[in-house]
Design a protein around this motif. Structure first.
Motif, PDB file in Angstrom:
ATOM      1  N   GLY A 183       0.854  -1.177   0.000  1.00 18.49           N
ATOM      2  CA  GLY A 183       0.000   0.000   0.000  1.00 18.49           C
ATOM      3  C   GLY A 183       0.893   1.229   0.000  1.00 18.49           C
ATOM      4  O   GLY A 183       2.111   1.117   0.098  1.00 18.49           O
ATOM      5  N   PRO A 184       0.322   2.406  -0.119  1.00 14.36           N
ATOM      6  CA  PRO A 184      -1.065   2.704  -0.459  1.00 14.36           C
ATOM      7  C   PRO A 184      -1.276   2.608  -1.958  1.00 14.36           C
ATOM      8  O   PRO A 184      -0.336   2.392  -2.719  1.00 14.36           O
ATOM      9  N   GLY A 185      -2.541   2.784  -2.363  1.00 18.80           N
ATOM     10  CA  GLY A 185      -2.858   2.732  -3.773  1.00 18.80           C
ATOM     11  C   GLY A 185      -4.262   2.217  -3.992  1.00 18.80           C
ATOM     12  O   GLY A 185      -5.100   2.237  -3.091  1.00 18.80           O
ATOM     13  N   LEU A 186      -4.517   1.746  -5.200  1.00 18.23           N
ATOM     14  CA  LEU A 186      -5.804   1.130  -5.534  1.00 18.23           C
ATOM     15  C   LEU A 186      -5.789  -0.296  -5.002  1.00 18.23           C
ATOM     16  O   LEU A 186      -4.938  -1.096  -5.405  1.00 18.23           O
ATOM     17  N   VAL A 187      -6.709  -0.617  -4.107  1.00 18.16           N
ATOM     18  CA  VAL A 187      -6.653  -1.914  -3.430  1.00 18.16           C
ATOM     19  C   VAL A 187      -6.717  -3.077  -4.426  1.00 18.16           C
ATOM     20  O   VAL A 187      -5.994  -4.064  -4.289  1.00 18.16           O
ATOM     21  N   GLY A 188      -7.573  -2.954  -5.437  1.00 16.23           N
ATOM     22  CA  GLY A 188      -7.655  -4.024  -6.424  1.00 16.23           C
ATOM     23  C   GLY A 188      -6.344  -4.261  -7.132  1.00 16.23           C
ATOM     24  O   GLY A 188      -5.940  -5.413  -7.365  1.00 16.23           O
ATOM     25  N   SER A 189      -5.641  -3.194  -7.466  1.00 12.23           N
ATOM     26  CA  SER A 189      -4.333  -3.312  -8.119  1.00 12.23           C
ATOM     27  C   SER A 189      -3.293  -3.869  -7.158  1.00 12.23           C
ATOM     28  O   SER A 189      -2.505  -4.760  -7.502  1.00 12.23           O
ATOM     29  N   LEU A 190      -3.281  -3.346  -5.938  1.00  7.48           N
ATOM     30  CA  LEU A 190      -2.319  -3.809  -4.931  1.00  7.48           C
ATOM     31  C   LEU A 190      -2.447  -5.296  -4.674  1.00  7.48           C
ATOM     32  O   LEU A 190      -1.445  -6.014  -4.532  1.00  7.48           O
ATOM     33  N   LEU A 191      -3.699  -5.772  -4.578  1.00  5.13           N
ATOM     34  CA  LEU A 191      -3.916  -7.182  -4.245  1.00  5.13           C
ATOM     35  C   LEU A 191      -3.326  -8.120  -5.287  1.00  5.13           C
ATOM     36  O   LEU A 191      -2.873  -9.219  -4.946  1.00  5.13           O
TER      37      LEU A 191
END
Length: 334
Positions: free
Chosen positions: A81-89
């Motif tokens: 993180g941080p960022g777009l959770v969908g992308s991070l996952l």
């Protein structure tokens, strides 16, 4: 030791292989600009899907360019993180799964920490402590950096980040996405003194930033020009806008260094590739007897090499990622 690093916090899928001595063996970035440009900004769902498609090919390419195989890897680091959770996952889950299968240690890295330490990948590298300005599409913050694991926030944006302001102004002018590079290019052809756009100081002692008022002022100027079918050129508007952003960034950064007493300043983040910002900070730091450290433009934008470096220091500190560790959208650093 060889480190495999993965970065997928926003719209770029990146992987790198590096050694603890800060030697980058490979660094691969797959951009999504062609996907999001027609929408004028990042579409999170499309970004996530593209990461799923590209994560394995990008990792394979990073290994191939480094002339190593997975059996040679000793540590896996990935942006948590941080960022777009969908992308991070996508990247973080891939890294954890790969580490579990291979029996390797895995660390989750704060994207901000990667930018704060990215100048250590250059030669010469800054010694600790230093004051750092991180300026990108998602963050505009000042930090005191005491060591590779200790960061103290000094100031942050209260609204738009600087890179976000560049993108929004570019959209107002019909210049497309991403906005930073095209505004910088047009600004080089314009006169920065044409329009006296406002500089938000937020008080004599404040190290925070605000760019929403500047964006509104630019919008009003553009609207006036269109209604009257006359006024400053697009290049002059870009130059005047850019100068207002750079002026505030430089002023606040030097004020932060004066407050910390640091003689070294580090610049990081995607907007750190902006030529005007680099030139102004170089001149201002030289005038004030300060050392300025700036990563190469390729290390300013999102990349996995900086994640691998930050991950190495977290590994030395015993800060390993558990198998059930989750991604996060907001940085605890900020």
């Amino acid at each position: 030791m060889l480190i495999l690093a993965i970065e997928s916090s926003c719209d770029d899928t990146a992987a790198a292989v590096l050694e603890p001595e800060n030697r980058i063996r490979s660094s691969v970035v797959s951009s999504q600009n062609e996907i999001h440009a027609r929408f004028g900004g990042i579409v999170p769902e499309l970004a996530s899907r593209r990461h799923i498609e590209m994560i394995r090919p990008v990792v394979d390419e990073a290994l191939a360019q480094a002339e190593v195989v997975l059996d040679d890897i000793d540590l896996i680091a990935a942006t948590q993180g941080p960022g777009l959770v969908g992308s991070l996952l996508v990247g973080f889950t891939f890294a954890k799964a790969l580490a579990l299968v291979r029996g390797l240690p895995c660390v989750g890295v704060d994207h901000m920490a990667g930018h704060l330490l990215s100048s250590l990948l250059e030669d010469p590298a800054p010694a600790f402590p230093y004051t750092a300005l991180i300026v990108s599409g998602g963050n505009t913050s000042l930090f005191a950096v005491d060591d590779p694991l200790t960061f103290t926030r000094l100031g942050r944006t209260r609204d738009d980040a600087a890179g976000e302001a560049f993108d929004k102004v570019a959209k107002l002018l019909g210049l497309g996405y991403p906005g930073g590079p095209v505004i910088s290019r047009l600004a080089a052809e314009g006169d920065p003194t044409t329009i006296a756009f406002p500089r938000a100081r937020l008080g004599a002692d404040s190290l925070d930033f605000s760019f929403s008022g500047l964006k509104t002022s630019v919008a009003a100027q553009i609207d006036s020009c269109r209604r009257q079918d006359a006024g400053p050129s697009v290049a002059d508007i870009c130059a005047s806008f850019q100068e207002a952003v750079v002026d505030v960034l430089a002023d606040k950064t030097l004020a932060a260094a004066e407050r910390t007493g640091h003689r070294r300043i580090v610049l990081g983040g995607g907007v750190a590739a902006n030529p005007r910002l680099r030139a102004v900070l170089t001149e201002r730091c030289g005038r004030n007897g300060l050392e300025l450290f700036m990563p190469a433009p390729a290390l300013c934008t999102d990349n996995a090499a900086m994640i691998g470096l930050a991950g190495y220091y977290r590994f030395l500190g015993g800060q390993l990622a558990e198998a059930d560790a989750d991604a996060y959208s907001r940085s605890p650093l900020n």
